[in-house]
Scaffold this motif. Sequence first.
Motif, short mmCIF file in Angstrom:
data_model
loop_
_atom_site.label_atom_id
_atom_site.label_comp_id
_atom_site.label_asym_id
_atom_site.label_seq_id
_atom_site.Cartn_x
_atom_site.Cartn_y
_atom_site.Cartn_z
N GLY A 80 0.83 -1.19 0.00
CA GLY A 80 0.00 0.00 0.00
C GLY A 80 0.87 1.25 0.00
N SER A 82 1.88 5.36 0.60
CA SER A 82 1.73 6.36 1.64
C SER A 82 0.53 7.27 1.37
N SER A 85 -2.66 6.86 3.42
CA SER A 85 -2.81 7.57 4.69
C SER A 85 -3.46 8.94 4.48
N ASN A 98 -3.25 2.95 9.04
CA ASN A 98 -2.59 3.04 7.74
C ASN A 98 -1.08 3.11 7.88
N THR A 102 1.41 0.33 6.38
CA THR A 102 2.42 0.71 5.39
C THR A 102 3.81 0.28 5.84
N ASN A 105 3.93 -3.60 5.60
CA ASN A 105 3.93 -4.00 4.19
C ASN A 105 5.26 -3.72 3.51
N SER A 106 5.88 -2.62 3.88
CA SER A 106 7.16 -2.27 3.26
C SER A 106 8.23 -3.31 3.56
N VAL A 145 8.25 7.60 5.14
CA VAL A 145 6.98 7.52 5.87
C VAL A 145 7.13 7.96 7.32
N GLU A 235 -5.75 1.35 2.28
CA GLU A 235 -4.42 0.72 2.27
C GLU A 235 -4.32 -0.34 1.19
N ASN A 240 1.03 1.33 -4.01
CA ASN A 240 2.21 2.16 -4.26
C ASN A 240 2.57 2.04 -5.73
#
Length: 299
Positions: A80, A82, A85, A98, A102, A105-106, A145, A235, A240
Amino acid sequence: MNTGLSLVLFPIALGIVMLGLGLTLTIADFRRVVAYPRAVIISLVCQMLVLPAVCLGLVLAADLRPELAVGMMLLAASPGGSTASLFSHLFQGNVALNVTLTAINSVLALFTLPVIVNLSVAAFMGSDSSLGLQFDKVLQVFALVLIPIAIGMVVRQRRPAFAARMQRPVKILSIVVLMVVIVGAVLGVKDELAATIGAVGLIALLFNLLSLAIGYAAPRLLRVGHRDSVASSFEIGVHNATLAITIALSPALLNNTDIGMPPAIYGILMFFTATAFGFVAARRSRTADDPTRLPTPTA
């Protein structure tokens, strides 16, 4: 503005967005997320497992040409963004959720994204082309982020009156800067987009709508509150796309313009669909009963 310049300016724009979000957050927001981890777990399962499976089904049903099929799978494997958010902030979702998603997930994308994309390249293109998302790229995502958000939170804690005054101007600046950068990026590849949107546009739109729907419906079916479900929807539905485009176009990675077209098209469409969903969600939030919501701290 050419595409290269847009890709350079995009992190700056997102940094402004994250700073603005930080001005609205407190430590108590993250405590509430930890207190109710169900939303995090459900969202991650949808993001990591359900979406790639849904995307694969759409790709096979549409019989896309190999490069576009790989581009769709690259998009599905991307975490997802940024920007999710920002949408959550604008439309009354749980921004702290969020930010948490994020960040997680990163890290997971370091392992899952290369696996999914390499398998897709081998299956659709018959190639052993390798893809690597280096650890320094993950650190860059964290820096982009977390650092601006942390600065915003510190400002809010130490200068609450100033933070309150700055929330609206920074929010407006965030939207304007993001739109300028995105329009510049689209104009840089307008010819390629025009040539491929007929072949993959409908699939990208369907995948976007399904992502938003799954992101909201799955948590709600499992009794997660409305605000957390809105955050989950953004999200999962606001990918991304910039990361996916960068991987597709980078000479050191896939170096294929056609692979980058599905993420580029999706990146345009998602702003319209997410905005439409946001208005519906904001209306719903006025009457929604959130069983997972904790009382807002008074101090």
